[in-house]
Design an enzyme around this catalytic site. Structure first.
Site, short mmCIF file in Angstrom:
data_model
loop_
_atom_site.label_atom_id
_atom_site.label_comp_id
_atom_site.label_asym_id
_atom_site.label_seq_id
_atom_site.Cartn_x
_atom_site.Cartn_y
_atom_site.Cartn_z
N ASP A 154 0.83 -1.21 0.00
CA ASP A 154 0.00 0.00 0.00
C ASP A 154 0.87 1.25 0.00
OD1 ASP A 154 -2.30 1.47 -0.01
OD2 ASP A 154 -2.70 1.28 2.13
N GLY A 155 0.34 2.31 -0.59
CA GLY A 155 1.01 3.61 -0.54
C GLY A 155 1.60 4.07 -1.86
N ASN A 156 1.34 3.33 -2.94
CA ASN A 156 1.89 3.72 -4.26
C ASN A 156 1.40 5.11 -4.67
OD1 ASN A 156 2.90 1.17 -4.28
ND2 ASN A 156 1.61 0.39 -5.94
N SER A 170 -7.35 -5.75 -5.60
CA SER A 170 -8.52 -6.25 -4.86
C SER A 170 -9.79 -6.12 -5.71
CB SER A 170 -8.70 -5.46 -3.56
OG SER A 170 -9.15 -4.15 -3.87
N THR A 171 -10.81 -6.82 -5.30
CA THR A 171 -12.11 -6.71 -5.99
C THR A 171 -12.54 -5.24 -6.00
OG1 THR A 171 -12.64 -8.85 -5.03
CG2 THR A 171 -14.46 -7.65 -5.99
N ASN A 209 -10.68 -2.66 -6.07
CA ASN A 209 -9.84 -1.83 -6.96
C ASN A 209 -10.47 -1.63 -8.34
OD1 ASN A 209 -6.64 -3.04 -5.67
ND2 ASN A 209 -7.80 -1.21 -5.12
N TRP A 210 -11.48 -2.47 -8.70
CA TRP A 210 -12.18 -2.27 -9.99
C TRP A 210 -12.93 -0.94 -10.00
CZ3 TRP A 210 -10.58 -4.96 -13.88
CH2 TRP A 210 -10.20 -6.29 -13.74
N ARG A 215 -5.27 -1.64 8.64
CA ARG A 215 -6.49 -2.33 8.18
C ARG A 215 -6.09 -3.62 7.47
NH1 ARG A 215 -7.82 2.85 6.43
NH2 ARG A 215 -6.92 2.51 4.38
C1 FPP Z 1 -1.77 0.08 -3.38
O1 FPP Z 1 -1.36 1.42 -3.44
C2 FPP Z 1 -1.24 -0.72 -4.48
C3 FPP Z 1 -1.97 -1.31 -5.46
C4 FPP Z 1 -3.43 -1.21 -5.52
C5 FPP Z 1 -1.37 -2.07 -6.55
C6 FPP Z 1 -0.10 -2.79 -6.27
C7 FPP Z 1 0.59 -3.00 -7.57
C8 FPP Z 1 1.94 -2.95 -7.78
C9 FPP Z 1 2.93 -2.81 -6.71
C10 FPP Z 1 2.47 -3.02 -9.16
C11 FPP Z 1 2.49 -4.30 -9.88
C12 FPP Z 1 2.39 -5.55 -9.09
C13 FPP Z 1 2.92 -6.74 -9.45
C14 FPP Z 1 2.64 -7.91 -8.60
C15 FPP Z 1 3.76 -6.91 -10.63
P1 FPP Z 1 -2.48 2.57 -3.57
O2 FPP Z 1 -2.62 2.86 -5.01
O3 FPP Z 1 -3.72 2.13 -2.87
O4 FPP Z 1 -1.76 3.75 -2.81
P2 FPP Z 1 -2.45 4.89 -1.92
O5 FPP Z 1 -3.10 4.19 -0.76
O6 FPP Z 1 -1.28 5.74 -1.51
O7 FPP Z 1 -3.42 5.60 -2.80
#
Ligand code: FPP
Length: 245
Positions: free
Chosen positions: A21-23, A66-67, A69-70, A195
């Protein structure tokens, strides 16, 4: 003494699950689009997978999509799917070199057809590897999995294949999409959120939970080592008293 050397290899968690999490926040802090965070998250996936396999961890499960995330904007979903396909295509050689088997859990029928085929190719190509099993949770949610499993079991009862008394914990576990994979002993979540977000709810009944403020694109081998060292300091009682252990 390095962090890696502090790890007791005789007390390694057999299965580590990670909520990456946190991207999005990582990208936002740099004034970049959320997809930039996902791209940089791939290096963390590679580094963490390699670290776990090198140590001798047998199973690692990553919550990749996750489901729920759609519900994200279409361009972000498309970017994530593209990144997933690109990564698995590029990394198949590396997975084989490191003797790592790829598996997936989740409602794969909802994935775009070309993503599904790409995944199946890598799963097939790595199926003979046995050093570590890397499971990607894709279009996954635990409540979905529990309902699907319950429906399958109910059908078996209806068809007189099993009786109600056959439905015990071990049997239920063996019907889940994680069948054959031991429950995670350690669950890590990055980004400072406390969470579980519908991830492996049945399987984490006795898992140790580890939360770190690090955002996923910053998570590296050393961070995994820290989580494992923290795990090894804990006393796992499974309902018993300290004296009984
Ligand atoms: C959560 O961060 C991350 C994801 C929903 C996707 C994870 C995907 C990757 C790391 C890339 C590819 C994966 C593989 C297995 C090749 P967020 O977007 O919810 O971050 P935020 O909470 O800061 O908005």
């Amino acid at each position: 003494m390095s962090l890696k050397e502090k790890i007791d290899l005789n007390k390694l968690p057999c299965h580590i699950a990670i909520i990456m999490d946190g991207n999005g926040r990582w990208a936002k802090m740099r004034g970049r689009p959320r997809t930039f965070g996902h791209k940089n998250g791939v290096a963390s996936v590679r580094d963490t997978t390699e670290a776990a396999a090198e140590l001798g961890v047998k199973y690692m499960t990553l919550y990749a999509f996750s489901t729920e995330n759609w519900k994200r904007p279409k361009f972000e979903i498309d970017a994530l799917m593209h990144l997933l396909l690109q990564t698995i295509n590029k990394e198949t050689k590396n997975l084989n070199k490191n003797n790592i088997r790829l598996r997936t859990i989740g409602n794969l029928s909802t994935l775009p057809r070309h993503i599904y085929s790409g995944l199946m190719n890598t799963i097939e190509n790595t199926s003979g590897n046995n050093r570590m099993t890397l499971t990607l949770a894709l279009s996954y949610s635990s409540r979905w999995e529990i309902i699907e499993t319950t429906k399958q079991i109910a059908q078996k009862v209806k068809d007189n294949i099993i009786t109600l008394d056959d439905i015990e914990q071990e049997f239920y576990s063996s019907c889940l999409s994680t069948a054959g994979i031991p429950d995670p002993e350690l669950l890590i979540r990055t980004s400072g959120e406390y969470r579980i977000s519908n991830f492996l709810l049945w399987q984490i009944a006795y898992s140790e939970l580890y939360f770190t403020p690090k955002l996923w694109p910053d998570f590296r081998k050393e961070d995994l080592y820290e989580a494992i060292i923290d795990f090894q300091r804990r006393e796992r009682r499974f309902g018993k008293t300290s004296e009984q252990i």
